[in-house]
Design a protein around this motif. Structure first.
Motif, mmCIF file in Angstrom:
data_model
loop_
_atom_site.group_PDB
_atom_site.id
_atom_site.type_symbol
_atom_site.label_atom_id
_atom_site.label_comp_id
_atom_site.label_asym_id
_atom_site.label_seq_id
_atom_site.Cartn_x
_atom_site.Cartn_y
_atom_site.Cartn_z
ATOM 1 N N ASP A 35 -7.214 13.401 -48.783
ATOM 2 C CA ASP A 35 -7.443 13.749 -47.386
ATOM 3 C C ASP A 35 -7.432 12.496 -46.508
ATOM 4 O O ASP A 35 -7.895 11.429 -46.919
ATOM 5 C CB ASP A 35 -8.806 14.440 -47.277
ATOM 6 C CG ASP A 35 -8.923 15.207 -45.991
ATOM 7 O OD1 ASP A 35 -8.668 16.412 -46.021
ATOM 8 O OD2 ASP A 35 -9.258 14.589 -44.952
ATOM 9 N N SER A 87 -9.243 11.843 -44.130
ATOM 10 C CA SER A 87 -10.590 11.367 -43.816
ATOM 11 C C SER A 87 -11.055 10.320 -44.836
ATOM 12 O O SER A 87 -11.911 9.491 -44.530
ATOM 13 C CB SER A 87 -11.574 12.531 -43.761
ATOM 14 O OG SER A 87 -11.674 13.133 -45.011
ATOM 15 N N ILE A 88 -10.487 10.370 -46.044
ATOM 16 C CA ILE A 88 -10.822 9.345 -47.055
ATOM 17 C C ILE A 88 -10.302 7.993 -46.552
ATOM 18 O O ILE A 88 -10.983 6.963 -46.678
ATOM 19 C CB ILE A 88 -10.203 9.692 -48.432
ATOM 20 C CG1 ILE A 88 -10.813 10.984 -48.983
ATOM 21 C CG2 ILE A 88 -10.331 8.536 -49.417
ATOM 22 C CD1 ILE A 88 -12.087 10.878 -49.734
ATOM 23 N N ASP A 137 -9.916 7.123 -43.430
ATOM 24 C CA ASP A 137 -10.818 6.697 -42.357
ATOM 25 C C ASP A 137 -12.134 6.171 -42.933
ATOM 26 O O ASP A 137 -12.651 5.150 -42.478
ATOM 27 C CB ASP A 137 -11.106 7.877 -41.414
ATOM 28 C CG ASP A 137 -9.868 8.282 -40.626
ATOM 29 O OD1 ASP A 137 -8.917 7.478 -40.573
ATOM 30 O OD2 ASP A 137 -9.850 9.384 -40.069
ATOM 31 N N ALA A 138 -12.647 6.878 -43.950
ATOM 32 C CA ALA A 138 -13.927 6.463 -44.546
ATOM 33 C C ALA A 138 -13.814 5.063 -45.145
ATOM 34 O O ALA A 138 -14.712 4.232 -44.973
ATOM 35 C CB ALA A 138 -14.362 7.471 -45.603
ATOM 36 N N THR A 139 -12.701 4.802 -45.819
ATOM 37 C CA THR A 139 -12.562 3.468 -46.445
ATOM 38 C C THR A 139 -12.462 2.376 -45.379
ATOM 39 O O THR A 139 -12.916 1.259 -45.600
ATOM 40 C CB THR A 139 -11.315 3.387 -47.363
ATOM 41 O OG1 THR A 139 -10.171 3.676 -46.578
ATOM 42 C CG2 THR A 139 -11.397 4.324 -48.531
ATOM 43 N N ILE A 140 -11.899 2.736 -44.224
ATOM 44 C CA ILE A 140 -11.796 1.740 -43.140
ATOM 45 C C ILE A 140 -13.167 1.550 -42.480
ATOM 46 O O ILE A 140 -13.640 0.423 -42.311
ATOM 47 C CB ILE A 140 -10.750 2.173 -42.090
ATOM 48 C CG1 ILE A 140 -9.358 2.218 -42.727
ATOM 49 C CG2 ILE A 140 -10.745 1.224 -40.902
ATOM 50 C CD1 ILE A 140 -8.298 2.870 -41.867
ATOM 51 N N VAL A 141 -13.813 2.677 -42.154
ATOM 52 C CA VAL A 141 -15.088 2.601 -41.435
ATOM 53 C C VAL A 141 -16.166 1.926 -42.278
ATOM 54 O O VAL A 141 -16.946 1.115 -41.781
ATOM 55 C CB VAL A 141 -15.538 4.022 -41.007
ATOM 56 C CG1 VAL A 141 -16.978 4.024 -40.536
ATOM 57 C CG2 VAL A 141 -14.622 4.542 -39.917
ATOM 58 N N PHE A 142 -16.194 2.256 -43.579
ATOM 59 C CA PHE A 142 -17.249 1.688 -44.410
ATOM 60 C C PHE A 142 -16.894 0.310 -44.954
ATOM 61 O O PHE A 142 -17.514 -0.178 -45.898
ATOM 62 C CB PHE A 142 -17.673 2.678 -45.505
ATOM 63 C CG PHE A 142 -18.326 3.886 -44.906
ATOM 64 C CD1 PHE A 142 -19.582 3.781 -44.334
ATOM 65 C CD2 PHE A 142 -17.680 5.095 -44.832
ATOM 66 C CE1 PHE A 142 -20.188 4.877 -43.728
ATOM 67 C CE2 PHE A 142 -18.258 6.200 -44.231
ATOM 68 C CZ PHE A 142 -19.520 6.089 -43.676
ATOM 69 N N GLY A 143 -15.844 -0.251 -44.359
ATOM 70 C CA GLY A 143 -15.647 -1.685 -44.443
ATOM 71 C C GLY A 143 -15.246 -2.305 -45.766
ATOM 72 O O GLY A 143 -15.735 -3.378 -46.105
ATOM 73 N N THR A 144 -14.340 -1.684 -46.502
ATOM 74 C CA THR A 144 -13.851 -2.371 -47.700
ATOM 75 C C THR A 144 -12.573 -3.129 -47.325
ATOM 76 O O THR A 144 -11.873 -2.750 -46.409
ATOM 77 C CB THR A 144 -13.504 -1.369 -48.823
ATOM 78 O OG1 THR A 144 -12.868 -0.253 -48.230
ATOM 79 C CG2 THR A 144 -14.742 -0.938 -49.558
ATOM 80 N N LYS A 154 -10.325 0.091 -55.644
ATOM 81 C CA LYS A 154 -11.522 0.909 -55.864
ATOM 82 C C LYS A 154 -11.306 2.368 -55.500
ATOM 83 O O LYS A 154 -12.012 3.240 -55.988
ATOM 84 C CB LYS A 154 -12.683 0.361 -55.023
ATOM 85 C CG LYS A 154 -13.296 -0.896 -55.599
ATOM 86 C CD LYS A 154 -14.503 -1.258 -54.781
ATOM 87 C CE LYS A 154 -15.009 -2.641 -55.159
ATOM 88 N NZ LYS A 154 -15.822 -3.213 -54.103
ATOM 89 N N VAL A 155 -10.362 2.634 -54.608
ATOM 90 C CA VAL A 155 -10.199 4.026 -54.153
ATOM 91 C C VAL A 155 -8.853 4.617 -54.571
ATOM 92 O O VAL A 155 -8.806 5.586 -55.328
ATOM 93 C CB VAL A 155 -10.357 4.126 -52.608
ATOM 94 C CG1 VAL A 155 -10.181 5.568 -52.141
ATOM 95 C CG2 VAL A 155 -11.722 3.604 -52.195
#
Lengths: 317, 520
Positions: free
Chosen positions: B418, B420-421, B423-430, B438-439
């Motif tokens: 998805d 949103s995954i 976006d999540a990896t960008i927002v949570f700063g990896t 890792k993802v």
């Protein structure tokens, strides 16, 4: 109250300029409040959230979070430098990581802080489980725990309650409110559902076609909508005929009451049963009006009296 | 740095399509548009033979692939699960090995003659009809695999409608079920046709001069590069028209997804006479497409057992190392391309992505010539041999030819993640690398594995490009088999053939297994 987020003249167009999703938007969000952007799909609310988070670039404008300018003509901080966090619509939990790993993902928080957040969100027993092994409610708490672990300045909630059936939605909504209050977070909530907006928000901004049409508390926007669009969007309204003597006025259905006084009378055209109440549709001199009622003795064709609560009249300039 | 990331996908696409681009550039630059360099009678012969083999194989592939797919997807009968697997396995056989085994089976004093105790019985299959039949045996799984998925996804409401209307089996099949599977059948058919067009080993052995044989003859036989290139360009045009036809069919049948709902129709359990017919048909197809060729190879292996040439193991080792290395490089680049296109999209990237997947539809011989033009140019520029006859040239050819096979699997994997995954990896700063390792790599593991297996199968069977470009004295097991068969030592080719088929069969079974399929 101190504003945590300030947005000034934010502008964004898509499709080579043909679709405007943010039309010189300006507003601020105060510390500790739950600020809701309420709008239909395509109104531009999600793009606004993405611009605030840094996932999308505006064409122009200024965004400040805390004391920092995160976007303007010279500055454009990446999402991880903006001190924001997002709870996504589908939570975006990483399926191959355990719950503890999901919450700690990308965070520099200590083990103690992680444990503290997990305890507060009541998911400490789930740490070694995987996202597919837990319920929808638990997934929401995990997403929330991940979002608040690094103590963001603002928590962005991207329609986390949509696509959930009504029963679970009510539970999750109250849990969400409880958690946000518990951690004292400032939040920006994006939704198309007015019920969710009324339940959660300190203030609501109604958005359509890239414009913010009105900002106010839930009561303000419901009782004193700034335009016919806002009035219709937040609930049913009656367009009152001129013959009633109120001029060009409108009222909500709860402001039109059935009455034993037959000064103003109408014929019942239709009765719609909603379980715990009825919507009575009236024919008044050829105009259609609606009112709520709990009276189950009413029948279609009956002639009844009604009155309008003048303190709740809605007029537009 | 950020700008470079946006250029990554376009650059990669351009590099991958370089052999085809250089071929077209050379063709335009030489200015000889078919007039002088091709012998007209040869051109007519190549056209006639290629057309016959293509259309003949298409007919048989449709017949075999569609019937087996329908039986496998819609009916439950004695051995149906076993046959579902067996119908896929011919993919493990390179067409030329099927060809060698059938020639051995039908020849004077061959296996059939021995079985019948009539040594003079012979069926001459070394002709255009023989090669058409053999190629259809090898290629029908392409239609089978895709059509089976389509038939199996038919919604239960469609089946209910058919039974409410009381349509006969034939009417229901031809007016409802078959049209619903048209896009899948056609997609499988185009894949099979591309492979047929690309085939060199089988047609050359059967003595049928098609375009791919013509290219080799011009290049190796007459040393005429211009003629080879002109023939390659004609083939390229044929490939383009096939691709065009496929996209037209796909556009025409876009409505079909509506009838493939999530609630699939259950299989029909066959009993009695119908059960016997389905089993008989399945057995008949499997016997000709799998059991006979396997039996022939095993029989030859038995005959040769005491004088086995163990050097086949060295060829196998070479093939495995070359293929594993190549597959690894190709899948890594495919991952890089899809990742870059997802996070750093650009219009140029979309165009070069299309260019990069073109290679799959272009015969290995053409890619080989494209690479030769490119390596010759580099070698001449340096005044010494730099790339010619190197592993680089061979792996580059594999990359150009099979990039599409791997990128399809990688794209499929990414499409399941998805947005949103992201976006999540960008927002949570990896970091970028953290995000990849890792993802995305862990999430993509089954898709990368299936892409790797598809590549392995394709590369192991590849012959023309390897023949053209292999480093001096570096024969793969496919080339060893080809040489043994060309020297008419068929029974000696059994051991290397079995080794090759064993490795590709393992890959086919793994690809079909829950281990890979179930985790996707």
């Amino acid at each position: 109250m101190k504003p945590i987020v300030t947005i000034e003249n934010l502008h964004k167009r898509f499709c080579k300029g043909s679709v405007c999703v943010a039309n010189d938007i300006s507003f601020s969000i105060n510390e500790g409040e739950i600020f809701t952007i309420l709008g239909r799909s395509g109104s531009g609310k999600t793009t606004l959230l993405r611009m605030l988070s840094g996932l999308e670039n505006p064409d122009s404008g200024t965004i400040c979070i805390g004391d920092k300018v995160v976007y303007d003509a010279k500055t454009n901080l990446s999402p991880n430098q903006r001190e924001i966090a997002i709870v996504f619509q589908n939570y975006a939990l990483l399926p191959h990581l355990s719950i503890a790993q999901n919450i700690a993902f990308g965070s520099k928080a200590s083990q103690e802080e992680l444990l503290h957040v997990m305890q507060k969100t009541k998911i400490e027993t789930l740490s070694s489980k995987y996202p597919h092994e837990i319920s929808g409610g638990q997934q929401q708490r995990v997403a929330l725990a991940r979002a608040i672990l690094d103590k963001p300045k603002i928590l962005l909630l991207d329609e986390p309650l949509s696509n959930i059936d009504t029963e679970l939605r009510t539970i999750l909504r109250s849990e969400l409110k409880e958690m946000i209050k518990l951690f004292g977070i400032t939040a920006l909530f994006i939704t198309h559902d007015k019920e969710d907006a009324f339940y959660l928000s300190s203030r609501i901004a109604i958005m359509d076609g890239g414009d913010i049409l009105q900002i106010g508390t839930p009561k303000e926007v419901y009782n004193h909508p700034s335009s016919l669009y806002c009035a219709n969007f937040l609930g049913k309204i009656n367009a009152l005929p001129q013959s009633l003597g109120f001029g060009a006025a409108y009222c909500r259905l709860d402001a039109l009451r059935l009455s034993p006084d037959f000064t103003r009378k109408a014929r019942i055209k239709e009765i719609v049963f909603y379980g715990n109440f009825y919507e009575i549709i009236l024919d008044f001199e050829g105009a259609t009006l609606s009112a709520y009622s709990f009276d189950d003795t009413l029948r279609e064709g009956d002639v009844i009296g009604f009155e309008v609560d003048e303190s709740k009249l809605i007029t537009f300039a | 740095m950020q700008k470079f990331k946006y250029l990554l996908a376009p650059l990669l696409g351009l590099v991958i399509s370089l052999p085809i681009v250089s071929l077209v550039i050379y063709f335009i630059a030489q200015g000889d548009f078919l007039v002088t360099s091709i012998n007209l009678s040869e051109l007519l012969l190549y056209t006639k033979n290629t057309a016959f083999v293509l259309f003949g194989t298409a007919f048989l592939v449709l017949l075999l692939g569609t019937s087996t797919a329908f039986m496998s997807a819609r009916f439950e009968y004695f051995g149906s699960r076993f046959f579902s697997l067996i119908f896929v396995l011919p993919l493990a056989f390179p067409a030329y090995i099927l060809g060698y085994s059938y020639v051995g089976f039908f020849e004077f004093h061959g296996i059939l003659a021995t079985l019948l105790s009539l040594p003079k019985v012979k069926l001459d299959i070394l002709n255009i009809y023989g090669v058409t039949t053999i190629l259809s045996f090898a290629m029908f799984p392409y239609v089978f695999i895709l059509a089976r998925v389509s038939f199996a996804s038919i919604s239960s409401t469609v089946v209910e409608l058919v039974s409410l209307k009381q349509l006969s089996f034939c009417k229901a099949f031809f007016t409802v079920y078959l049209p619903l599977a048209y896009p899948a059948i056609f997609a499988g058919l185009v894949l099979a046709m591309m492979e047929v067009l690309s085939d060199y080993g089988t047609v050359a052995y059967f003595g049928v001069d098609t375009f791919s044989v013509g290219i080799f003859k011009s290049w190796f036989g007459y040393g005429n590069l211009n003629e080879a290139i002109n023939l390659a360009i004609i083939m390229l045009l044929m490939v383009f028209s096939m691709m065009l036809a496929e996209s037209r069919v796909r556009a025409k049948f876009r409505f079909i997804s509506v009838t493939h709902s999530s609630k699939k129709a259950p299989k029909v359990k066959l009993r009695g006479f119908q059960n016997g017919i389905a089993f008989g048909l399945s057995m008949f197809v499997s016997t000709f497409t799998l059991f006979i060729p396997t039996g022939v190879l095993l029989y030859w292996f038995y005959l040769d057992f005491n004088t086995l040439d163990w050097s086949s193991l060295t060829y196998l080792y070479r093939t495995l190392s070359l293929n594993i290395l190549s597959s690894f490089i190709i899948i890594a680049l495919a991952f890089g391309m899809v990742y870059a296109s997802r996070f750093y999209p650009s219009k140029l990237g979309i165009i070069s992505h299309k260019l990069s997947i073109l290679g799959y539809s272009i015969p290995g011989a053409i890619i080989g010539i494209g690479i030769l033009l490119f390596t010759n140019f580099i070698d001449q520029s340096f005044g010494k041999v730099v790339l010619g006859g190197s592993f680089f040239a061979l792996i580059f050819a594999y990359l150009s030819r099979y990039f599409a096979a791997s990128i399809g699997s990688v794209e499929n994997g990414f499409s399941k993640i998805d947005k949103s995954i992201d976006d999540a990896t960008i927002v949570f700063g990896t970091s970028e690398w953290g995000r990849i390792f890792k993802v995305y790599l862990p999430l993509m593991r089954p898709y990368l594995l299936s892409g790797f297996l598809i590549l392995y199968i394709d590369l192991a069977k590849e012959l023309p490009a390897t023949l053209l470009l292999r480093p001096f004295n570096y024969d793969t097991i496919a080339i060893r088999i080809y040489e043994l068969a060309s020297n008419e030592i068929l029974y000696k080719s059994a051991f290397p053939s079995l080794l090759l088929v064993l490795t590709t069969a393992i890959a086919v079974l793994l690809l079909n297994s829950k281990f890979v399929r179930g985790r996707r």
